[in-house]
Design a protein around this motif. Sequence first.
Motif, mmCIF file in Angstrom:
data_model
loop_
_atom_site.group_PDB
_atom_site.id
_atom_site.type_symbol
_atom_site.label_atom_id
_atom_site.label_comp_id
_atom_site.label_asym_id
_atom_site.label_seq_id
_atom_site.Cartn_x
_atom_site.Cartn_y
_atom_site.Cartn_z
ATOM 1 N N TYR A 219 18.784 -8.227 33.429
ATOM 2 C CA TYR A 219 17.330 -8.043 33.438
ATOM 3 C C TYR A 219 16.687 -9.429 33.326
ATOM 4 C CZ TYR A 219 18.476 -3.177 32.376
ATOM 5 O OH TYR A 219 18.987 -1.904 32.416
ATOM 6 N N GLN A 220 15.420 -9.516 33.729
ATOM 7 C CA GLN A 220 14.729 -10.814 33.687
ATOM 8 C C GLN A 220 14.614 -11.341 32.261
ATOM 9 O OE1 GLN A 220 11.064 -9.900 35.618
ATOM 10 N NE2 GLN A 220 11.760 -10.679 37.605
ATOM 11 N N SER A 221 14.414 -10.417 31.333
ATOM 12 C CA SER A 221 14.183 -10.819 29.940
ATOM 13 C C SER A 221 14.506 -9.639 29.029
ATOM 14 C CB SER A 221 12.708 -11.178 29.750
ATOM 15 O OG SER A 221 11.913 -10.040 30.059
ATOM 16 N N GLU A 222 14.516 -9.911 27.737
ATOM 17 C CA GLU A 222 14.716 -8.822 26.766
ATOM 18 C C GLU A 222 13.612 -7.776 26.929
ATOM 19 O OE1 GLU A 222 15.464 -9.685 22.446
ATOM 20 O OE2 GLU A 222 13.720 -8.361 22.177
ATOM 21 N N ARG A 223 12.389 -8.252 27.067
ATOM 22 C CA ARG A 223 11.252 -7.331 27.215
ATOM 23 C C ARG A 223 11.422 -6.437 28.440
ATOM 24 N NH1 ARG A 223 5.709 -6.463 26.264
ATOM 25 N NH2 ARG A 223 4.729 -5.758 28.155
ATOM 26 N N ASP A 224 11.855 -7.028 29.530
ATOM 27 C CA ASP A 224 12.071 -6.260 30.762
ATOM 28 C C ASP A 224 13.139 -5.184 30.531
ATOM 29 O OD1 ASP A 224 11.946 -5.615 33.516
ATOM 30 O OD2 ASP A 224 13.711 -6.861 33.890
ATOM 31 N N ALA A 225 14.231 -5.569 29.875
ATOM 32 C CA ALA A 225 15.316 -4.600 29.601
ATOM 33 C C ALA A 225 14.797 -3.470 28.721
ATOM 34 C CB ALA A 225 16.475 -5.317 28.915
ATOM 35 N N ILE A 226 13.988 -3.825 27.731
ATOM 36 C CA ILE A 226 13.450 -2.810 26.807
ATOM 37 C C ILE A 226 12.509 -1.853 27.543
ATOM 38 C CG2 ILE A 226 11.829 -2.523 24.870
ATOM 39 C CD1 ILE A 226 13.305 -4.830 23.483
ATOM 40 N N LEU A 227 11.647 -2.407 28.374
ATOM 41 C CA LEU A 227 10.715 -1.539 29.109
ATOM 42 C C LEU A 227 11.468 -0.565 30.015
ATOM 43 C CD1 LEU A 227 7.847 -4.041 30.011
ATOM 44 C CD2 LEU A 227 7.655 -2.025 28.533
ATOM 45 N N ARG A 228 12.488 -1.078 30.717
ATOM 46 C CA ARG A 228 13.253 -0.199 31.614
ATOM 47 C C ARG A 228 13.996 0.875 30.807
ATOM 48 N NH1 ARG A 228 10.845 -3.515 34.251
ATOM 49 N NH2 ARG A 228 9.313 -1.935 33.752
ATOM 50 N N PHE A 229 14.530 0.468 29.682
ATOM 51 C CA PHE A 229 15.234 1.426 28.824
ATOM 52 C C PHE A 229 14.266 2.501 28.328
ATOM 53 C CE2 PHE A 229 16.254 2.948 24.578
ATOM 54 C CZ PHE A 229 17.517 3.476 24.777
ATOM 55 N N LEU A 230 13.095 2.072 27.845
ATOM 56 C CA LEU A 230 12.117 3.024 27.301
ATOM 57 C C LEU A 230 11.614 3.977 28.387
ATOM 58 C CD1 LEU A 230 10.053 0.736 24.878
ATOM 59 C CD2 LEU A 230 11.680 2.530 24.235
ATOM 60 N N GLU A 231 11.475 3.468 29.599
ATOM 61 C CA GLU A 231 11.042 4.347 30.697
ATOM 62 C C GLU A 231 12.072 5.445 30.928
ATOM 63 O OE1 GLU A 231 8.607 0.932 33.234
ATOM 64 O OE2 GLU A 231 10.572 1.618 33.932
ATOM 65 N N ALA A 232 13.339 5.038 31.058
ATOM 66 C CA ALA A 232 14.399 6.020 31.336
ATOM 67 C C ALA A 232 14.592 6.971 30.159
ATOM 68 C CB ALA A 232 15.705 5.285 31.646
ATOM 69 N N ALA A 233 14.605 6.415 28.953
ATOM 70 C CA ALA A 233 14.891 7.250 27.789
ATOM 71 C C ALA A 233 13.732 8.196 27.476
ATOM 72 C CB ALA A 233 15.209 6.374 26.585
ATOM 73 N N SER A 234 12.481 7.745 27.650
ATOM 74 C CA SER A 234 11.360 8.645 27.341
ATOM 75 C C SER A 234 11.366 9.829 28.304
ATOM 76 C CB SER A 234 10.020 7.901 27.368
ATOM 77 O OG SER A 234 9.768 7.343 28.631
ATOM 78 N N VAL A 235 11.688 9.577 29.567
ATOM 79 C CA VAL A 235 11.755 10.660 30.556
ATOM 80 C C VAL A 235 12.920 11.608 30.250
ATOM 81 C CG1 VAL A 235 12.316 11.152 32.983
ATOM 82 C CG2 VAL A 235 10.597 9.437 32.430
ATOM 83 N N GLY A 236 14.099 11.036 30.090
ATOM 84 C CA GLY A 236 15.297 11.856 29.865
ATOM 85 C C GLY A 236 15.208 12.692 28.601
ATOM 86 N N GLU A 237 14.730 12.081 27.532
ATOM 87 C CA GLU A 237 14.672 12.786 26.246
ATOM 88 C C GLU A 237 13.557 13.836 26.237
ATOM 89 O OE1 GLU A 237 17.085 12.075 23.646
ATOM 90 O OE2 GLU A 237 17.865 11.278 25.512
ATOM 91 N N THR A 238 12.397 13.493 26.794
ATOM 92 C CA THR A 238 11.302 14.469 26.827
ATOM 93 C C THR A 238 11.708 15.677 27.673
ATOM 94 O OG1 THR A 238 9.729 12.655 26.615
ATOM 95 C CG2 THR A 238 8.830 14.776 27.282
ATOM 96 N N ASN A 239 12.347 15.412 28.806
ATOM 97 C CA ASN A 239 12.791 16.521 29.657
ATOM 98 C C ASN A 239 13.820 17.389 28.938
ATOM 99 O OD1 ASN A 239 11.136 16.020 31.825
ATOM 100 N ND2 ASN A 239 12.630 14.787 32.933
ATOM 101 N N ALA A 240 14.756 16.749 28.252
ATOM 102 C CA ALA A 240 15.770 17.524 27.522
ATOM 103 C C ALA A 240 15.117 18.309 26.382
ATOM 104 C CB ALA A 240 16.846 16.593 26.974
ATOM 105 N N GLY A 241 14.125 17.700 25.744
ATOM 106 C CA GLY A 241 13.408 18.369 24.656
ATOM 107 C C GLY A 241 12.632 19.586 25.141
ATOM 108 N N GLU A 242 12.275 19.588 26.410
ATOM 109 C CA GLU A 242 11.591 20.755 26.977
ATOM 110 C C GLU A 242 12.571 21.778 27.514
ATOM 111 O OE1 GLU A 242 7.389 18.800 28.472
ATOM 112 O OE2 GLU A 242 8.685 19.742 29.959
ATOM 113 N N ALA A 243 13.692 21.297 28.026
ATOM 114 C CA ALA A 243 14.662 22.213 28.648
ATOM 115 C C ALA A 243 15.463 22.999 27.603
ATOM 116 C CB ALA A 243 15.608 21.423 29.564
ATOM 117 N N LEU A 244 15.889 22.326 26.553
ATOM 118 C CA LEU A 244 16.773 22.995 25.581
ATOM 119 C C LEU A 244 16.156 24.249 24.938
ATOM 120 C CD1 LEU A 244 18.579 19.910 24.034
ATOM 121 C CD2 LEU A 244 19.607 21.692 25.444
#
Length: 212
Positions: A52-77
């Motif tokens: 990733y370009q920077s720590e901040r970039d890695a964190i933003l990409r992680f938060l994007e993926a994790a917020s989507v994946g976790e919210t979807n799982a929280g709705e599906a379960l």
Amino acid sequence: MNRDFEFRQLLRAYRTGIISESTFDQEMKQLENGAGKGSNGSGGFRAFGRTYQSERDAILRFLEAASVGETNAGEALPKWLAICKTDCIRGGIKMVAEREAYHGRAFAQRLKELGGTMPDRNTEEARKNLAYISDPMITDLAKLQRGATRFPNPEETIRPIFEFAEMIKEDHETKEMVRLFAADELSTLKWQNALYAALTMQPDQASASAAA
Ligand SMILES: [Fe+2]
């Protein structure tokens, strides 16, 4: 860091939803072209088998993926919970559903604080997963088995997330959130595998362990 190792890191990140299919393809191409080697310490931030370009970039990409994946799982379960007929599976899913939902909320909020936005959650994968999990014709055991066979080795699967938390040097707030998230996810995967193993134990194995 050898190529095989990088490949496994990438594959794991893709399978756990940390990187998208297009990022996976892109990174695979780079790896095949030999761009993956020696990129450590070249100024970028290495995590999940990519730079990733920077720590901040890695964190933003992680938060994007994790917020989507976790919210979807929280709705599906909860959809599974509503039709789940197996007491022990229901007890676990009840707890896991809450975890996923709170991970989603906490990560979405952190993403917002850092100036990011949660990507569109209504992906084809999310729709497919929701349809599968809400299907009353599919048994609880089959649903549990799907998770257990997808992640047969919980420690290996979650290790990159723990490593990511360790690598974060500047954003201490996200670092601790990721660390606790990894511990939760590890607990979920271990529970899933242990319960699946217990429920599918052969009668002779069960009597052997009872006699021991
Ligand atoms: Fe999760």
